[in-house]
Scaffold this motif. Structure first.
Motif, mmCIF file in Angstrom:
data_model
loop_
_atom_site.group_PDB
_atom_site.id
_atom_site.type_symbol
_atom_site.label_atom_id
_atom_site.label_comp_id
_atom_site.label_asym_id
_atom_site.label_seq_id
_atom_site.Cartn_x
_atom_site.Cartn_y
_atom_site.Cartn_z
ATOM 1 N N ARG A 1 -4.012 74.088 75.087
ATOM 2 C CA ARG A 1 -4.457 72.932 74.304
ATOM 3 C C ARG A 1 -4.964 73.360 72.924
ATOM 4 N NH1 ARG A 1 -5.469 69.776 71.234
ATOM 5 N NH2 ARG A 1 -6.632 67.826 71.294
ATOM 6 N N ALA A 2 -5.664 74.483 72.878
ATOM 7 C CA ALA A 2 -6.302 74.934 71.634
ATOM 8 C C ALA A 2 -5.284 75.252 70.542
ATOM 9 C CB ALA A 2 -7.183 76.152 71.906
ATOM 10 N N GLN A 3 -4.029 75.495 70.928
ATOM 11 C CA GLN A 3 -3.013 75.863 69.932
ATOM 12 C C GLN A 3 -2.355 74.645 69.290
ATOM 13 O OE1 GLN A 3 -0.024 78.527 71.415
ATOM 14 N NE2 GLN A 3 -1.483 80.139 71.903
ATOM 15 N N LEU A 4 -2.652 73.460 69.794
ATOM 16 C CA LEU A 4 -1.930 72.287 69.297
ATOM 17 C C LEU A 4 -2.577 71.727 68.037
ATOM 18 C CD1 LEU A 4 -1.186 70.503 72.670
ATOM 19 C CD2 LEU A 4 0.198 72.135 71.392
ATOM 20 N N PRO A 5 -1.743 71.275 67.109
ATOM 21 C CA PRO A 5 -2.261 70.789 65.823
ATOM 22 C C PRO A 5 -2.700 69.337 65.903
ATOM 23 C CG PRO A 5 0.115 70.669 65.811
ATOM 24 C CD PRO A 5 -0.280 71.232 67.164
ATOM 25 N N VAL A 6 -3.425 68.991 66.965
ATOM 26 C CA VAL A 6 -3.803 67.597 67.181
ATOM 27 C C VAL A 6 -5.302 67.524 67.434
ATOM 28 C CG1 VAL A 6 -3.476 65.559 68.625
ATOM 29 C CG2 VAL A 6 -1.549 67.092 68.181
ATOM 30 N N GLU A 7 -5.984 66.693 66.640
ATOM 31 C CA GLU A 7 -7.420 66.476 66.840
ATOM 32 C C GLU A 7 -7.617 65.392 67.899
ATOM 33 O OE1 GLU A 7 -9.704 68.188 65.090
ATOM 34 O OE2 GLU A 7 -8.213 69.229 63.851
ATOM 35 N N GLY A 8 -8.774 65.411 68.525
ATOM 36 C CA GLY A 8 -9.124 64.325 69.433
ATOM 37 C C GLY A 8 -8.447 64.437 70.783
ATOM 38 N N GLU A 9 -8.473 63.345 71.514
ATOM 39 C CA GLU A 9 -7.983 63.348 72.883
ATOM 40 C C GLU A 9 -6.464 63.309 72.947
ATOM 41 O OE1 GLU A 9 -9.431 61.010 76.518
ATOM 42 O OE2 GLU A 9 -10.778 60.383 74.888
ATOM 43 N N LEU A 10 -5.909 64.000 73.916
ATOM 44 C CA LEU A 10 -4.464 63.935 74.167
ATOM 45 C C LEU A 10 -4.223 63.096 75.413
ATOM 46 C CD1 LEU A 10 -2.866 67.480 73.806
ATOM 47 C CD2 LEU A 10 -2.437 65.452 72.419
ATOM 48 N N HIS A 11 -3.127 62.345 75.401
ATOM 49 C CA HIS A 11 -2.748 61.572 76.579
ATOM 50 C C HIS A 11 -1.286 61.842 76.897
ATOM 51 C CE1 HIS A 11 -5.984 59.249 74.586
ATOM 52 N NE2 HIS A 11 -6.433 59.163 75.824
ATOM 53 N N VAL A 12 -0.963 61.760 78.179
ATOM 54 C CA VAL A 12 0.435 61.865 78.582
ATOM 55 C C VAL A 12 1.225 60.761 77.870
ATOM 56 C CG1 VAL A 12 2.051 61.666 80.508
ATOM 57 C CG2 VAL A 12 -0.087 62.934 80.793
ATOM 58 N N GLY A 13 2.335 61.145 77.258
ATOM 59 C CA GLY A 13 3.149 60.182 76.512
ATOM 60 C C GLY A 13 2.933 60.261 75.007
ATOM 61 N N ASP A 14 1.831 60.888 74.580
ATOM 62 C CA ASP A 14 1.614 61.076 73.136
ATOM 63 C C ASP A 14 2.755 61.894 72.545
ATOM 64 O OD1 ASP A 14 -0.746 59.753 73.289
ATOM 65 O OD2 ASP A 14 -2.037 61.498 72.996
ATOM 66 N N GLN A 15 3.095 61.558 71.313
ATOM 67 C CA GLN A 15 4.132 62.333 70.621
ATOM 68 C C GLN A 15 3.577 62.808 69.287
ATOM 69 O OE1 GLN A 15 7.506 59.667 70.441
ATOM 70 N NE2 GLN A 15 8.210 60.392 72.422
ATOM 71 N N PHE A 16 3.924 64.028 68.929
ATOM 72 C CA PHE A 16 3.517 64.533 67.626
ATOM 73 C C PHE A 16 4.485 65.610 67.169
ATOM 74 C CE2 PHE A 16 1.267 66.874 70.884
ATOM 75 C CZ PHE A 16 1.476 68.197 70.520
ATOM 76 N N GLN A 17 4.437 65.913 65.881
ATOM 77 C CA GLN A 17 5.288 66.962 65.334
ATOM 78 C C GLN A 17 4.625 68.313 65.550
ATOM 79 O OE1 GLN A 17 6.150 65.338 61.286
ATOM 80 N NE2 GLN A 17 8.211 65.880 61.887
ATOM 81 N N THR A 18 5.455 69.322 65.722
ATOM 82 C CA THR A 18 4.927 70.651 66.012
ATOM 83 C C THR A 18 4.465 71.367 64.755
ATOM 84 O OG1 THR A 18 7.198 71.454 65.927
ATOM 85 C CG2 THR A 18 6.277 70.982 68.100
ATOM 86 N N GLY A 19 4.726 70.798 63.594
ATOM 87 C CA GLY A 19 4.267 71.416 62.356
ATOM 88 C C GLY A 19 4.084 70.361 61.296
ATOM 89 N N ASP B 1 5.893 70.043 58.422
ATOM 90 C CA ASP B 1 7.112 69.608 57.747
ATOM 91 C C ASP B 1 7.678 68.399 58.473
ATOM 92 O OD1 ASP B 1 9.387 70.926 55.745
ATOM 93 O OD2 ASP B 1 10.227 69.672 57.344
ATOM 94 N N ARG B 2 8.213 67.414 57.690
ATOM 95 C CA ARG B 2 8.667 66.202 58.365
ATOM 96 C C ARG B 2 9.913 66.427 59.215
ATOM 97 N NH1 ARG B 2 12.383 62.818 55.490
ATOM 98 N NH2 ARG B 2 13.205 63.851 53.638
ATOM 99 N N PHE B 3 10.552 67.583 59.058
ATOM 100 C CA PHE B 3 11.716 67.890 59.899
ATOM 101 C C PHE B 3 11.343 68.718 61.120
ATOM 102 C CE2 PHE B 3 13.649 67.230 55.665
ATOM 103 C CZ PHE B 3 14.408 66.131 55.996
#
Ligand SMILES: [Zn+2]
Length: 158
Positions: free
Chosen positions: A78-96, A98-100
């Motif tokens: 979890r600590a490696q993810l670029p996402v603040e706050g709570e995560l939920h199953v089904g959430d989607q985000f970019q891995t970096g 860049d918009r690609f």
């Protein structure tokens, strides 16, 4: 073979009839035939329809977004993810940033570890499109050179 520029509206459902996406209320989709602007299975099956045609087009997962690849699911701290706050199953985000960068989906949370699924959200889903063909016209020479459809103002890159 003569190629066309087609505009259509669609409602996309999965095999259970759930609406996944629709162009209703918008401008519809405009594409150049055979240019990869829409998924292959849809492009191929819409050939030859006249404006005004309403039809249902079924595209198997393999001809749409591909089958699901289990190797695309990874367990990440979890600590490696670029996402603040709570995560939920089904959430989607970019891995970096860049918009690609690829979009991943949270497939599970196990303590400090998160299961990330890098498959396309529609991978493994058989698609059912209810299509209404709005307009069909021959592609212009410029569109054929560019390999995509142009709107009223062209595409701006000459
Ligand atoms: Zn262009």
């Amino acid at each position: 073979m003569k190629r066309h520029v087609v505009n259509f509206h669609y409602t996309l459902r999965d095999s259970a009839g759930n609406v996944l996406d629709t162009s209703a209320g918008g401008e519809g989709i405009t594409y150049l035939e055979g240019a990869g602007q829409i998924i292959d299975g849809l492009d191929t099956q819409l050939r030859g329809f006249a404006a005004g045609t309403k039809t249902r087009v079924q595209v198997a997962a393999a001809q749409a977004y591909g089958e699901r690849d289990p190797a695309q699911v990874q367990r990440v701290p979890r600590a490696q993810l670029p996402v603040e706050g709570e995560l939920h199953v089904g959430d989607q985000f970019q891995t970096g940033t860049d918009r690609f960068d690829p979009v991943v989906t949270v497939a599970g949370i196990e303590g400090d570890m998160v299961l990330l699924d890098a498959n396309h959200p529609l991978a493994g889903v058989d698609l059912n499109f209810d299509v209404e063909v709005v307009s069909v016209r021959p592609a212009t020479d410029e569109e054929l050179r560019h390999g995509h459809a142009h709107g009223a103002g062209g595409c701006g890159h000459g």
